[in-house]
Enzyme design. Structure first.
Site, PDB file in Angstrom:
ATOM      1  N   SER A 252       0.797  -1.224   0.000  1.00  0.00           N
ATOM      2  CA  SER A 252       0.000   0.000   0.000  1.00  0.00           C
ATOM      3  C   SER A 252       0.832   1.277   0.000  1.00  0.00           C
ATOM      4  O   SER A 252       0.346   2.322  -0.418  1.00  0.00           O
ATOM      5  CB  SER A 252      -0.982   0.001   1.166  1.00  0.00           C
ATOM      6  OG  SER A 252      -0.344  -0.362   2.358  1.00  0.00           O
TER       7      SER A 252
ATOM      8  N   HIS B 228      -5.421  -3.155  -2.923  1.00  0.00           N
ATOM      9  CA  HIS B 228      -5.048  -2.219  -3.993  1.00  0.00           C
ATOM     10  C   HIS B 228      -4.964  -2.878  -5.367  1.00  0.00           C
ATOM     11  O   HIS B 228      -4.577  -2.248  -6.335  1.00  0.00           O
ATOM     12  CB  HIS B 228      -3.721  -1.532  -3.651  1.00  0.00           C
ATOM     13  CG  HIS B 228      -3.796  -0.809  -2.347  1.00  0.00           C
ATOM     14  ND1 HIS B 228      -4.382   0.424  -2.221  1.00  0.00           N
ATOM     15  CD2 HIS B 228      -3.412  -1.175  -1.101  1.00  0.00           C
ATOM     16  CE1 HIS B 228      -4.336   0.791  -0.948  1.00  0.00           C
ATOM     17  NE2 HIS B 228      -3.754  -0.159  -0.255  1.00  0.00           N
TER      18      HIS B 228
ATOM     19  N   LYS C 163     -12.187   1.007  -2.057  1.00  0.00           N
ATOM     20  CA  LYS C 163     -11.102   1.632  -2.825  1.00  0.00           C
ATOM     21  C   LYS C 163     -11.533   1.689  -4.297  1.00  0.00           C
ATOM     22  O   LYS C 163     -12.394   2.485  -4.633  1.00  0.00           O
ATOM     23  CB  LYS C 163      -9.805   0.892  -2.551  1.00  0.00           C
ATOM     24  CG  LYS C 163      -9.365   1.197  -1.104  1.00  0.00           C
ATOM     25  CD  LYS C 163      -8.181   0.455  -0.591  1.00  0.00           C
ATOM     26  CE  LYS C 163      -7.919   0.914   0.854  1.00  0.00           C
ATOM     27  NZ  LYS C 163      -7.060   0.021   1.602  1.00  0.00           N
TER      28      LYS C 163
HETATM   29  C1  PLP Z   1      -7.119  -0.153   3.092  1.00  0.00           C
HETATM   30  C2  PLP Z   1      -6.524  -1.473   3.379  1.00  0.00           C
HETATM   31  C3  PLP Z   1      -7.147  -2.385   4.227  1.00  0.00           C
HETATM   32  C4  PLP Z   1      -8.365  -2.017   5.031  1.00  0.00           C
HETATM   33  O1  PLP Z   1      -9.487  -1.875   4.252  1.00  0.00           O
HETATM   34  P1  PLP Z   1     -10.651  -0.883   4.716  1.00  0.00           P
HETATM   35  O2  PLP Z   1     -11.831  -1.290   3.955  1.00  0.00           O
HETATM   36  O3  PLP Z   1     -10.163   0.496   4.415  1.00  0.00           O
HETATM   37  O4  PLP Z   1     -10.808  -1.086   6.202  1.00  0.00           O
HETATM   38  C5  PLP Z   1      -6.603  -3.634   4.375  1.00  0.00           C
HETATM   39  N1  PLP Z   1      -5.472  -3.986   3.738  1.00  0.00           N
HETATM   40  C6  PLP Z   1      -4.815  -3.116   2.938  1.00  0.00           C
HETATM   41  C7  PLP Z   1      -3.572  -3.555   2.256  1.00  0.00           C
HETATM   42  C8  PLP Z   1      -5.315  -1.840   2.735  1.00  0.00           C
HETATM   43  O5  PLP Z   1      -4.667  -0.981   1.968  1.00  0.00           O
END
Ligand code: PLP
Length: 401
Positions: free
Chosen positions: A185, A213, A244
């Protein structure tokens, strides 16, 4: 000394170290043009990679979902909160992943953070001795899930498959679970998933992939890392987020139906929480149509073009841009204070690019986390590149006086 005073002292410590974070209030829907604390900015910070968060059809579906199912679910899934909207979404996701995971069954969660806690604490209860093998740069939610499970955790260095193999060889646990982000990330690079899958096979391990991602961004249909690499395996437990690239909210885990059913029975972060609004699940059906259809493919192409263009236009001598063609394009600067100064400089230019500092990233690798979206246009991308090139020049000229 009162607790308030003690905390205040610690907060001042954060200020002194340049580590205090500040919340900014955004008045506009998620998108490249943002009004933030009263200022108009061009944003390069969201994870809305396909530009679906404010997509008219998705917004309309959310409204329709609320009209059909109401605003809230009213209870946990196990009591009475499991709506038809959730069931339809899960059936859709299960079918989408059947080509990659045998007898795939998906489970919807209100956030990715909760999904990871549920998944890892659930897996740890699957056998008498479970051991986790965790990639060094894993997301905090994976780390917290393993900690909460109380199962032993071996951490292997970033991308170091040989080291991981050594750890697997030495393990005496009856169930071994490899845990990794697919797209990291804060770096945007991909984990060596094929090699990890081969190791999982060789050492009879399970492979947990957090594709927060990758989902929506990678693969012809946007199904993420598994589709991108054409990875099929009964050993994979896959987690994709829906807040996302999918532009809405929540996450899903998909695994062999027996594993998913075990999570339903045993994962406390699934059981003891109110089900997300069914309207969100309903909106996600429309979002999935877009992600997996022609429009999604076009949006992924636009995103890829922007990323290529940004990399072509940047000529940085002191800062580094690790090679990756995902939507995450970090500019690694080094010192915390410099990263903060550059982020502030960009703000004066009307550009919103967050500086990421330790502990989110390793010491001395403070960076600008640039994220590109299909909702940007090509002029947005050149404006960012010009500003970054100029920022580096000015900062280093100034330093050399
Ligand atoms: C954003 C993210 C999460 C958490 O997801 P949310 O829906 O925002 O709680 C988990 N793992 C990774 C790698 C992330 O980037």
């Amino acid at each position: 000394m009162t607790l308030q005073d003690k905390v205040l002292e610690r907060l001042q410590g954060l200020d002194d170290a340049g580590l205090r974070r500040r919340l900014r209030v955004v008045d506009t829907p998620c998108g490249p043009q943002a009004r933030v604390d009263g200022r108009e900015l061009l944003a390069f910070c969201s994870n809305d990679y396909l530009g679906l968060a404010a997509h008219p059809q998705v917004v309309q579906a959310l409204q329709a979902g609320a009209a059909l199912y109401g605003a809230g679910s009213g209870a946990s899934h196990m009591i009475s909160g499991h709506s038809r909207a959730h069931a339809l979404l899960e059936a859709r996701l299960s079918a989408l992943y059947e080509p990659f995971i045998d007898q795939a069954r998906a489970l919807y969660f209100s956030t990715g953070y909760m999904a990871n806690l549920a998944l890892l604490t659930g897996l740890a209860q699957a056998d008498d001795t479970v051991e986790f093998f965790s990639e060094r740069l894993n997301h905090a939610s994976l780390i917290d899930g393993m900690r909460l499970s109380r199962a032993p955790v071996q951490v292997y260095p970033h991308g170091d498959v040989a080291h991981l193999e050594q750890l697997l060889k030495e393990s005496t646990a009856s169930t071994r679970v490899i845990v990794t982000d697919s797209v990291f990330s804060m770096d945007g690079n991909l984990a060596p998933l094929r090699e990890l899958d081969a190791l999982a096979q060789a050492y009879d391990a399970c492979l947990v992939i957090d594709d927060a991602h990758g989902f929506g961004v990678l693969g012809q249909q946007g199904l993420g890392a598994l589709e991108h690499l054409d990875l099929r395996s009964p050993r994979i437990v896959y987690m994709g987020t829906l807040g996302k690239a999918a532009g809405v909210s929540g996450a899903f885990v998909v695994a062999h139906a027996h594993i998913t059913e075990w999570l339903v029975q045993r994962a406390r972060p699934y059981i003891y929480t109110t089900a997300a609004s069914p309207a969100l699940a309903h909106a996600l059906m429309t979002s999935l149509d877009i992600v997996t259809g022609d429009e999604g493919r076009q949006r992924r192409e636009t995103l890829a073009t922007h990323v290529r263009r940004l990399r072509e236009l940047l000529y940085l001598k002191h800062w580094s841009t690790p090679p990756t063609d995902t939507a995450i394009q970090p500019v690694i600067i080094g010192a915390n204070t410099t990263a903060m100064q550059i982020s502030s400089f960009l703000l004066t230019q009307g550009l919103w690019v967050p500086a990421i500092r330790p502990p989110t990233v390793p010491p001395d690798t403070a960076r600008l986390r640039v994220t590109v979206s299909a909702a940007h246009d090509i002029d947005d991308v050149s404006r960012l590149a010009r500003a970054l090139n100029r920022a580096e020049r000015e900062f280093h000229d100034y330093e050399s006086y």
